[in-house]
Design an enzyme around this catalytic site. Sequence first.
Site, short mmCIF file in Angstrom:
data_model
loop_
_atom_site.label_atom_id
_atom_site.label_comp_id
_atom_site.label_asym_id
_atom_site.label_seq_id
_atom_site.Cartn_x
_atom_site.Cartn_y
_atom_site.Cartn_z
N ASP A 165 -6.82 0.79 -6.32
CA ASP A 165 -6.99 1.46 -7.60
C ASP A 165 -7.56 0.42 -8.56
O ASP A 165 -7.45 -0.79 -8.33
CB ASP A 165 -5.63 1.98 -8.09
CG ASP A 165 -5.73 2.61 -9.47
OD1 ASP A 165 -6.59 3.49 -9.67
OD2 ASP A 165 -4.95 2.21 -10.35
N ASP A 222 -7.79 0.77 -12.62
CA ASP A 222 -7.19 0.62 -13.95
C ASP A 222 -5.70 0.31 -13.87
O ASP A 222 -4.95 0.98 -13.16
CB ASP A 222 -7.42 1.90 -14.76
CG ASP A 222 -8.90 2.15 -14.98
OD1 ASP A 222 -9.59 1.22 -15.43
OD2 ASP A 222 -9.36 3.26 -14.70
#
Length: 220
Positions: A7, A9
């Site tokens: 991922d 953010d």
Amino acid sequence: MNLVLFDLDNTLLAGDSDFAWAQFLIGKGVLDREVQEAKNILFYEQYKAGTLDIFEFLDFQLAPLARHPRAELDAWHREFMERSVRPMITAKARALVQEHLDSDALIAVVTATNAFVTGPIVREFGIPHLVATIPAQEGGAFTGKPRGLPAFKAGKIERVDAWLESLGLHLGSFDRSWFYSDSHNDLPLMQRVSNPVAVDPDDTLRTHAQAQGWPVISLR
């Protein structure tokens, strides 16, 4: 062969590029501060709470791309990288990515944030593949709408499966698979890999990770 998914953010970045991009445009006067900042904050809180309507959010987030020429957008993004993104990249995050790059694993970032915002960030890390929400284009200009399924929650599984299929692979092709994330929104994909890792996790993900015996690490 191994598969490593990150991922972006609040995982590889010590912050949220989606939120930061809207704030950057507000700061430049491209978006109205009084109206748009409140919306940006509300959407971010909904994301953290797990109640975000991804299509409502994308109407907000992709609209500025449709109102400005690509050359202007690209110039703004270069400034955004320097002012907002690079300060969110920690030495620990770079080291973890490099460790996996050196292992010859197949590596991708999987993110709900749109590919216009995230493409240059992923290249900054040297990661070769990006599975992201795609902003639709017509005649080389953004339309303000997404193309296909957003890479959000269970949508990340479908987008990863489609990406791997395009390479003649599937999740079962790999000896081991990792997914690093900070968010409970990513639990569907985390539960599909052999090695889920919680990174600076939110409270819901931390509780789940501890109950399942998943590693919990910090890149801050």
